[in-house]
Motif scaffolding. Structure first.
Motif, PDB file in Angstrom:
ATOM      1  N   UNK A   1     -17.720   7.587  -4.173  1.00 21.15           N
ATOM      2  CA  UNK A   1     -16.411   8.140  -4.536  1.00 21.15           C
ATOM      3  C   UNK A   1     -15.920   9.129  -3.484  1.00 21.15           C
ATOM      4  N   UNK A   2     -16.857   9.859  -2.891  1.00 22.28           N
ATOM      5  CA  UNK A   2     -16.477  10.855  -1.887  1.00 22.28           C
ATOM      6  C   UNK A   2     -15.905  10.200  -0.634  1.00 22.28           C
ATOM      7  N   UNK A   3     -16.218   8.919  -0.451  1.00 19.60           N
ATOM      8  CA  UNK A   3     -15.736   8.233   0.753  1.00 19.60           C
ATOM      9  C   UNK A   3     -14.254   7.886   0.650  1.00 19.60           C
ATOM     10  N   UNK A   4     -13.742   7.798  -0.593  1.00 19.49           N
ATOM     11  CA  UNK A   4     -12.339   7.405  -0.779  1.00 19.49           C
ATOM     12  C   UNK A   4     -11.354   8.305  -0.019  1.00 19.49           C
ATOM     13  N   UNK A   5     -11.464   9.640  -0.146  1.00 19.26           N
ATOM     14  CA  UNK A   5     -10.516  10.467   0.609  1.00 19.26           C
ATOM     15  C   UNK A   5     -10.680  10.348   2.125  1.00 19.26           C
ATOM     16  N   UNK A   6     -11.719   9.649   2.540  1.00 15.70           N
ATOM     17  CA  UNK A   6     -11.882   9.398   3.975  1.00 15.70           C
ATOM     18  C   UNK A   6     -11.273   8.046   4.345  1.00 15.70           C
ATOM     19  N   UNK A   7     -11.560   7.038   3.507  1.00 14.39           N
ATOM     20  CA  UNK A   7     -11.154   5.675   3.851  1.00 14.39           C
ATOM     21  C   UNK A   7      -9.652   5.448   3.744  1.00 14.39           C
ATOM     22  N   UNK A   8      -9.038   5.957   2.675  1.00 11.43           N
ATOM     23  CA  UNK A   8      -7.612   5.677   2.472  1.00 11.43           C
ATOM     24  C   UNK A   8      -6.766   6.205   3.633  1.00 11.43           C
ATOM     25  N   UNK A   9      -6.910   7.500   4.005  1.00 13.08           N
ATOM     26  CA  UNK A   9      -6.115   7.966   5.155  1.00 13.08           C
ATOM     27  C   UNK A   9      -6.431   7.201   6.431  1.00 13.08           C
ATOM     28  N   UNK A  10      -7.698   6.801   6.578  1.00 16.32           N
ATOM     29  CA  UNK A  10      -8.083   6.089   7.792  1.00 16.32           C
ATOM     30  C   UNK A  10      -7.378   4.730   7.862  1.00 16.32           C
ATOM     31  N   UNK A  11      -7.322   4.036   6.726  1.00 18.80           N
ATOM     32  CA  UNK A  11      -6.618   2.749   6.677  1.00 18.80           C
ATOM     33  C   UNK A  11      -5.143   2.935   6.997  1.00 18.80           C
ATOM     34  N   UNK A  12      -4.528   3.911   6.332  1.00 16.76           N
ATOM     35  CA  UNK A  12      -3.094   4.135   6.529  1.00 16.76           C
ATOM     36  C   UNK A  12      -2.817   4.416   7.996  1.00 16.76           C
ATOM     37  N   UNK A  13      -3.645   5.284   8.585  1.00 15.22           N
ATOM     38  CA  UNK A  13      -3.357   5.645   9.970  1.00 15.22           C
ATOM     39  C   UNK A  13      -3.623   4.463  10.895  1.00 15.22           C
ATOM     40  N   UNK A  14      -4.615   3.615  10.566  1.00 16.44           N
ATOM     41  CA  UNK A  14      -4.856   2.446  11.418  1.00 16.44           C
ATOM     42  C   UNK A  14      -3.659   1.504  11.398  1.00 16.44           C
ATOM     43  N   UNK A  15      -3.083   1.312  10.212  1.00 12.79           N
ATOM     44  CA  UNK A  15      -1.918   0.430  10.135  1.00 12.79           C
ATOM     45  C   UNK A  15      -0.738   1.024  10.902  1.00 12.79           C
ATOM     46  N   UNK A  16      -0.554   2.340  10.785  1.00 16.54           N
ATOM     47  CA  UNK A  16       0.522   2.971  11.549  1.00 16.54           C
ATOM     48  C   UNK A  16       0.306   2.807  13.046  1.00 16.54           C
ATOM     49  N   UNK A  17      -0.956   2.998  13.443  1.00 16.48           N
ATOM     50  CA  UNK A  17      -1.270   2.833  14.863  1.00 16.48           C
ATOM     51  C   UNK A  17      -0.957   1.421  15.311  1.00 16.48           C
ATOM     52  N   UNK A  18      -1.361   0.435  14.491  1.00 16.74           N
ATOM     53  CA  UNK A  18      -1.139  -0.962  14.844  1.00 16.74           C
ATOM     54  C   UNK A  18       0.348  -1.229  15.020  1.00 16.74           C
ATOM     55  N   UNK A  19       1.150  -0.659  14.131  1.00 12.19           N
ATOM     56  CA  UNK A  19       2.591  -0.852  14.192  1.00 12.19           C
ATOM     57  C   UNK A  19       3.156  -0.275  15.487  1.00 12.19           C
ATOM     58  N   UNK A  20       2.755   0.970  15.780  1.00  8.13           N
ATOM     59  CA  UNK A  20       3.221   1.628  17.010  1.00  8.13           C
ATOM     60  C   UNK A  20       2.798   0.848  18.241  1.00  8.13           C
ATOM     61  N   UNK A  21       1.544   0.401  18.213  1.00  9.18           N
ATOM     62  CA  UNK A  21       1.017  -0.306  19.378  1.00  9.18           C
ATOM     63  C   UNK A  21       1.773  -1.615  19.591  1.00  9.18           C
ATOM     64  N   UNK A  22       2.063  -2.324  18.500  1.00 10.32           N
ATOM     65  CA  UNK A  22       2.788  -3.588  18.607  1.00 10.32           C
ATOM     66  C   UNK A  22       4.175  -3.362  19.200  1.00 10.32           C
ATOM     67  N   UNK A  23       4.842  -2.300  18.748  1.00 12.41           N
ATOM     68  CA  UNK A  23       6.167  -1.980  19.294  1.00 12.41           C
ATOM     69  C   UNK A  23       6.068  -1.685  20.784  1.00 12.41           C
ATOM     70  N   UNK A  24       5.068  -0.865  21.141  1.00 12.70           N
ATOM     71  CA  UNK A  24       4.911  -0.492  22.551  1.00 12.70           C
ATOM     72  C   UNK A  24       4.607  -1.723  23.402  1.00 12.70           C
ATOM     73  N   UNK A  25       3.791  -2.634  22.863  1.00  8.25           N
ATOM     74  CA  UNK A  25       3.454  -3.839  23.624  1.00  8.25           C
ATOM     75  C   UNK A  25       4.686  -4.701  23.825  1.00  8.25           C
ATOM     76  N   UNK A  26       5.479  -4.821  22.776  1.00 10.22           N
ATOM     77  CA  UNK A  26       6.683  -5.642  22.879  1.00 10.22           C
ATOM     78  C   UNK A  26       7.668  -5.028  23.868  1.00 10.22           C
TER      79      UNK A  26
END
Lengths: 279, 265
Positions: free
Chosen positions: B199-224
């Motif tokens: 259960x303690x891992x949840x506050x670690x995993x959720x923000x990490x997922x969100x930030x990874x998706x944001x990063x992916x979005x930014x990176x895709x824009x920059x690549x394009x």
């Protein structure tokens, strides 16, 4: 002066947001060789505007033209070759696993042969003063260095226009200074047109012309001197005052008569020492 | 936590092994795992063992790194060896208890299995310790290239791999930061039973997922924005060079194979 970017009556709305368009009836012209700054507070549509210029976002109505080309699906890749973009987050736009890979990434996309890439990467890295960092990984660079790598990647592609989408907003003051001074150099050397979108009022003070945006509209336009001499009314628009203006304000509050016109930092220094000598 | 993990770590250096072409290293490492199954007696294991130690010596990497590479797999090795020792019949019987028996063949097999494990781990650790991950992904791309014929997306896979490798340190830093930020707000990552720990891992995993998706979005824009349109018509900045020493290393393996076949019973 020859116009290089031309936006006519652009309107743009993000999907799912019906209440307010991110851009409403924006028209603007940027001339060749100009440094144009677009300022405005959060959510005023600055970044959206930047993305419509190279086709990352397609406007609902209105037309965009870059160089002699109209932005449409056929031309979008040609236009992207002419427009280099540096984004806000230095970490998220670093594609390559090392500095030189990242600088070469854009050239790889254009199918430039390797023999030509090698000297161009070298030259671009010299330009941003990162030659010694060529084989370093992004994790070992500071934010300012990463932004310089991003600029090198743009320079290597020899574009006509550089768009800085809040490129210095995540940097510390030192990194910000470095990036801005390198940009000035590069602009002179390659005769570039620079469009910088910024929060940073001191960065905007470097521009030839400033556009002020508010809630998706262009509300003001003029040279830095014109814009900043508005003084306190800028604050009502949600903007900061540049340092000399703030100093003037503070002096005024203490009963010193100050000139009404906008002064640059050097102008301020000159005015200060001459007025002290007169006493 | 990250420092204990030897598997997949790269130790920079400039030894002969470091300078070999990554394709040569990758292929020979897999080949080594293949031929180790040829060995079936003392002489052949001795040959492979000496060969591995020689490679380790050439790499000039501290021997401790290899031993630490074995450590996470130690229980698996001991378990397998124990099974071999206890359940193999044949030869002289030393000890017997119900279905369990320790025999001459069993002990021999156990030792062989042990050697086999250790040699495979040493060799694969040698590969990752002396090859930067990036070169490894270049090598994988090269080796997969023939699969283009069956429309396997080799370019996409290799880009994926290199982006993934490029983001590993970034995401590690991010994980560390989120962990510290959550600790500062009272989350305890090491206490409690299994369920509480999960259960303690949840506050670690959720923000990490969100930030990874944001990063992916930014990176895709920059690549394009930098003109990325897929693999077609793309040139490559990084190229691998096959040198004479790489051919030599492949030849060494050919000799090794011949010697092994000669020695095996």
């Amino acid at each position: 002066m020859e116009p290089i970017i031309n936006l006519k009556n652009i309107t743009f709305r993000y999907q799912g947001e019906q209440t307010r368009a991110a851009l409403q009836d924006v028209s603007l012209t940027v001339n060749k060789g100009e440094w144009m700054a677009i300022i405005g507070h959060n959510g005023s549509g600055k970044s959206t505007l930047a993305k419509t210029i190279n086709g990352l976002l397609l406007p609902e109505t209105g037309s965009v033209s870059v160089g002699q080309l109209d932005l449409n699906e056929e031309n979008v890749w040609t236009i992207r070759k002419m427009v280099g973009m540096v984004f806000q987050n230095p970490d998220n736009q670093f594609v390559g696993a090392t500095v030189e890979d990242d600088v070469a990434f854009g050239m790889e996309n254009q199918g430039i042969p390797r023999e030509e890439m090698i000297p161009r990467v070298k030259e671009a890295l010299e330009q941003v003063k990162l030659t010694d960092f060529a084989s370093k990984e992004p994790a070992r660079l500071s934010g300012g260095q990463k932004q310089r790598v991003a600029i090198a990647g743009v320079v290597a592609l020899r574009p006509d226009i550089i768009i800085l989408d809040e490129a210095t907003s995540m940097l510390d003051p030192e990194g910000r200074q470095e990036v801005i001074s390198i940009l000035k150099e590069i602009k002179e050397k390659y005769q570039l047109t620079v469009l910088s979108i910024t929060h940073d009022i001191d960065e905007a003070a470097n521009a030839n012309r400033i556009l002020v945006m508010r809630e998706g509209r262009l509300v003001d336009e003029g040279t830095p001197a014109e814009i900043f001499s508005e003084g306190p009314s800028l604050v009502e628009k949600g903007l900061d005052l540049p340092f000399p203006e703030r100093l003037k304000q503070a002096l005024k509050d203490r009963g010193v008569t100050v000139p009404e016109t906008y002064l640059t930092e050097e102008g301020m220094v000159d005015w200060l020492w001459t007025s002290i000598l007169n006493k | 936590m990250m420092n204990k993990l030897i598997l997949g770590r790269y130790i920079p250096g400039n030894s002969l092994i470091h300078r070999l072409d990554p394709r040569a290293k990758l292929l020979t490492s897999f080949y080594f795992i293949g031929i180790i199954f040829f060995a079936n007696n003392w002489q052949s294991y001795l040959l492979l063992g000496l060969f591995t130690l020689f490679c380790v010596y050439l790499s000039k990497v501290d021997f401790g790194f290899f031993l630490r590479g074995v450590r996470p797999l130690l229980w698996l090795i001991l378990f397998t060896v124990a099974l071999q020792v206890l359940f193999t019949s044949g030869g002289e019987v030393y000890w017997e208890w119900g279905v369990f028996q320790i025999t001459e063949f069993g002990v021999q097999n156990g030792i062989f299995i042990f050697c086999r494990f250790v040699l495979i781990i040493f060799m694969s650790t040698l590969l990752t310790l002396t090859t930067p991950p990036l070169e490894l992904s270049d090598a994988i791309e090269f080796i997969l290239r023939p699969l283009n014929v069956i429309h396997f997306p080799v370019h996409e896979i290799s880009l994926m791999l290199s982006i993934a490798l490029r983001f590993v340190p970034t995401l590690m830093d991010e994980t560390e930061k989120i962990m510290n930020a959550q600790r500062a707000r009272g989350v305890d990552f090491s206490e409690g039973n299994l369920i509480q720990k999960m259960k303690a891992v949840i506050p670690l995993l959720i923000p990490l997922f969100v930030s990874s998706f944001n990063r992916a979005d930014d990176l895709a824009t920059a690549m394009e924005a930098r003109g990325y349109q897929g693999g077609e018509g793309r040139t490559k900045y990084r190229v691998l060079h096959w040198h004479k020493k790489d051919t030599v290393s492949v030849c060494v393996y050919a000799f090794l194979t011949v010697a092994l076949i000669y020695l095996r019973a």
